[in-house]
Design a protein around this motif. Structure first.
Motif, PDB file in Angstrom:
ATOM      1  N   ALA A 196       0.829  -1.211   0.000  1.00 61.21           N
ATOM      2  CA  ALA A 196       0.000   0.000   0.000  1.00 61.21           C
ATOM      3  C   ALA A 196       0.860   1.256   0.000  1.00 61.21           C
ATOM      4  CB  ALA A 196      -0.935  -0.008   1.209  1.00 61.21           C
ATOM      5  N   ALA A 197       1.966   1.238   0.755  1.00 58.17           N
ATOM      6  CA  ALA A 197       2.849   2.407   0.797  1.00 58.17           C
ATOM      7  C   ALA A 197       3.486   2.657  -0.568  1.00 58.17           C
ATOM      8  CB  ALA A 197       3.930   2.208   1.857  1.00 58.17           C
ATOM      9  N   TYR A 198       3.931   1.593  -1.230  1.00 58.32           N
ATOM     10  CA  TYR A 198       4.533   1.749  -2.554  1.00 58.32           C
ATOM     11  C   TYR A 198       3.501   2.276  -3.560  1.00 58.32           C
ATOM     12  CZ  TYR A 198       6.005   0.444  -7.238  1.00 58.32           C
ATOM     13  OH  TYR A 198       6.269   0.464  -8.579  1.00 58.32           O
ATOM     14  N   ILE A 199       2.296   1.690  -3.546  1.00 53.88           N
ATOM     15  CA  ILE A 199       1.251   2.143  -4.467  1.00 53.88           C
ATOM     16  C   ILE A 199       0.890   3.598  -4.177  1.00 53.88           C
ATOM     17  CG2 ILE A 199      -1.138   1.794  -5.205  1.00 53.88           C
ATOM     18  CD1 ILE A 199       0.774  -0.308  -6.262  1.00 53.88           C
ATOM     19  N   ALA A 200       0.913   3.991  -2.889  1.00 53.49           N
ATOM     20  CA  ALA A 200       0.659   5.401  -2.562  1.00 53.49           C
ATOM     21  C   ALA A 200       1.721   6.292  -3.199  1.00 53.49           C
ATOM     22  CB  ALA A 200       0.630   5.593  -1.051  1.00 53.49           C
ATOM     23  N   SER A 245      -4.438   2.704   1.486  1.00 51.84           N
ATOM     24  CA  SER A 245      -4.567   2.346   2.897  1.00 51.84           C
ATOM     25  C   SER A 245      -6.014   2.034   3.251  1.00 51.84           C
ATOM     26  CB  SER A 245      -4.046   3.487   3.780  1.00 51.84           C
ATOM     27  OG  SER A 245      -2.672   3.694   3.567  1.00 51.84           O
ATOM     28  N   VAL A 246      -6.944   2.830   2.724  1.00 50.27           N
ATOM     29  CA  VAL A 246      -8.362   2.571   2.966  1.00 50.27           C
ATOM     30  C   VAL A 246      -8.766   1.238   2.345  1.00 50.27           C
ATOM     31  CG1 VAL A 246     -10.703   3.420   2.567  1.00 50.27           C
ATOM     32  CG2 VAL A 246      -8.861   5.039   3.077  1.00 50.27           C
ATOM     33  N   GLY A 267     -11.472  -9.822  -2.422  1.00 47.59           N
ATOM     34  CA  GLY A 267     -12.301  -9.815  -3.619  1.00 47.59           C
ATOM     35  C   GLY A 267     -13.413  -8.795  -3.549  1.00 47.59           C
ATOM     36  N   THR A 268     -14.079  -8.729  -2.404  1.00 40.64           N
ATOM     37  CA  THR A 268     -15.162  -7.759  -2.228  1.00 40.64           C
ATOM     38  C   THR A 268     -14.638  -6.335  -2.343  1.00 40.64           C
ATOM     39  OG1 THR A 268     -16.394  -9.264  -0.796  1.00 40.64           O
ATOM     40  CG2 THR A 268     -16.927  -6.924  -0.624  1.00 40.64           C
ATOM     41  N   ALA A 269     -13.490  -6.060  -1.724  1.00 41.13           N
ATOM     42  CA  ALA A 269     -12.924  -4.714  -1.775  1.00 41.13           C
ATOM     43  C   ALA A 269     -12.580  -4.304  -3.207  1.00 41.13           C
ATOM     44  CB  ALA A 269     -11.684  -4.641  -0.888  1.00 41.13           C
ATOM     45  N   VAL A 270     -12.052  -5.242  -3.998  1.00 42.98           N
ATOM     46  CA  VAL A 270     -11.714  -4.930  -5.389  1.00 42.98           C
ATOM     47  C   VAL A 270     -12.973  -4.626  -6.193  1.00 42.98           C
ATOM     48  CG1 VAL A 270     -10.778  -5.873  -7.533  1.00 42.98           C
ATOM     49  CG2 VAL A 270      -9.546  -6.209  -5.384  1.00 42.98           C
ATOM     50  N   SER A 320      -4.404  -1.123  -6.070  1.00 42.88           N
ATOM     51  CA  SER A 320      -3.531  -1.354  -4.919  1.00 42.88           C
ATOM     52  C   SER A 320      -3.696  -2.763  -4.369  1.00 42.88           C
ATOM     53  CB  SER A 320      -3.809  -0.325  -3.822  1.00 42.88           C
ATOM     54  OG  SER A 320      -5.110  -0.481  -3.292  1.00 42.88           O
ATOM     55  N   LEU A 321      -4.884  -3.337  -4.539  1.00 43.46           N
ATOM     56  CA  LEU A 321      -5.137  -4.691  -4.055  1.00 43.46           C
ATOM     57  C   LEU A 321      -4.798  -5.743  -5.104  1.00 43.46           C
ATOM     58  CD1 LEU A 321      -8.545  -4.046  -2.262  1.00 43.46           C
ATOM     59  CD2 LEU A 321      -6.340  -4.452  -1.171  1.00 43.46           C
TER      60      LEU A 321
END
Length: 424
Positions: free
Chosen positions: A157-161, A285-286, A297-300, A338-339
């Motif tokens: 997540a930090a790298y994607i940020a 991060s969220v 899967g749900t988050a994506v 990010s995921l």
């Protein structure tokens, strides 16, 4: 393993733990700072031309549809280069590839500021795309190998940020710079920024402690990415990358032309709509928090539905709704990307497949989506206006949702559950 890794440009560091660098450790902080700086420079140099497409078109006397080639040729070259970067990194090392990638892309970025013709600009941007492929192709694989298992999701997540910050810089900074010294000044500044980031990565990121070189074989260069696609989950995640990135870049490519045309006629103020982009910086991060609570899967899927909603919100002829739509689209895209980027690497790791090859396969599809749909959407704008852009982008969003749902269903099978807890 008893040998201690060295931090380039610094005294010998403490011995890296066998389980990887833990959050809070010096090596963990230095690694994330270096990779975030690299991601920022990499993606700002890649995308800074996007808000300048109308100026580039006017400078070289090409059509709106043709101007998108200055971005598409770079992303297409990246996609092709990604086929080889994974095996090359397996042989020569992740950190070495990332260092030289940033250094070469910075030099080529500077050179493109002085391109005398449209053809020479495309050649330089294509070569820059080859150079730029090195960092994103292996960064996630490096984090998978060197970080503690419990820190993988946070480090990703930090790298994607960092890449999101790069995208924001690449879209917000060029406009004011171009107003002062034309688009070449923006190119020079971004080229120098990339060279500075190369220096930061060179100094900060530790040499790998858990990396074992593999022989470089021609067959692995040709078939490495294809072998990753034999896993149906990775293949579906690649489809998500193609369609979501295609939607994202396509809308951002075309919106500058829309807002310079009537009834908006914003002129140089077009850059202001890219203020919607920085909301993507906090999204990874969220997204990780949502994934832990509801499942990856749900988050994506939620992120991709937001992507589609953002496209729909841009339809009315209002600057307010366009900016709002771009903000929602950006949140949805970075939530999904990010995921999914980490998911593909994690899936390959759990299945005993090459993580660098899985990362290369995902990013190959991701950048092909950018190259293809970025060009298609600007041509659609030329021929069918914003209604055509919305129709095409809605269709690609639907493809991404279907592919993500399929990947989640397959990855929930009992045999695929082992080892998932760390990243969920």
């Amino acid at each position: 393993m008893t040998a201690a890794p060295e931090l380039s440009g610094s005294p010998r560091s403490a011995v890296a733990p066998l389980e990887g660098h833990r959050p809070g450790s010096r090596a963990y902080r230095r690694t994330l700072l270096g990779l975030m700086a690299g991601g920022l420079a990499n993606f700002s140099l890649l995308y800074y031309v996007q808000p300048l497409l109308p100026q580039v078109a006017a400078h070289y006397d090409v059509s709106a549809g043709a101007s998108a080639q200055v971005l598409s040729v770079t992303t297409a070259a990246m996609a092709v280069a990604l086929l080889a970067v994974g095996p090359v990194a397996d042989r020569f090392g992740r950190v070495e590839v990332m260092r030289w990638s940033l250094l070469a892309s910075g030099v080529l970025g500077l050179a493109s500021a002085f391109a005398p013709t449209w053809g020479s600009l495309l050649v330089l941007r294509g070569l820059a795309g080859v150079a730029l492929a090195g960092l994103p192709a292996v960064a996630l694989a490096y984090l998978r190998e060197e970080m503690h298992p419990g820190a993988h999701a946070r480090a990703n997540a930090a790298y994607i940020a960092g890449t999101a910050v790069g995208g924001a810089v690449g879209r917000l900074v060029p406009g004011p710079l171009a107003a002062i010294g034309g688009w070449p000044l923006a190119t020079e500044v971004l080229g120098v920024t990339t060279l500075l980031a190369a220096g930061a990565l060179w100094v900060l990121v530790p040499r790998p402690a858990r990396f074992t070189p593999r022989p470089l074989r021609l067959a692995s260069v040709v078939t490495g990415t294809a072998s990753a696609l034999r896993d149906p989950v990775v293949a579906l995640l690649c489809a998500v990358g193609f369609a979501s990135m295609g939607t994202f870049v396509g809308v951002y490519n075309a919106v500058a032309f829309r807002l310079e045309a009537p009834p908006f006629s914003l002129g140089s103020a077009v850059t202001l709509v890219y203020l919607a982009y920085p909301v993507g910086i906090v999204t990874p991060s969220v997204a990780q928090l949502l994934a832990r609570r509801r499942g990856r899967g749900t988050a994506v899927v939620v992120g991709l539905l937001l992507l589609a909603a953002g496209v729909a919100l841009t339809a009315p002829p209002s600057v307010t709704t366009v900016v709002l739509g771009l903000g929602v689209l950006t949140v949805g895209f970075f939530c999904a990307h990010s995921l999914v980027s980490g998911w593909a690497v994690d899936r390959a790791h759990r299945q005993g497949r090459g993580t660098a090859q899985a990362s290369s396969a995902y990013l190959f599809a991701y950048y092909v989506g950018s190259a293809v749909m970025g060009a298609v959407t600007t041509h659609v704008w030329d021929g069918a206006g914003w209604g055509g852009v919305v129709a095409v982008s809605t269709a690609t969003s639907a493809v991404a949702v279907a592919a993500a749902a399929g990947a989640a269903r397959l990855d929930r099978r009992p045999a695929a559950q082992r080892g998932l807890v760390a990243d969920r």
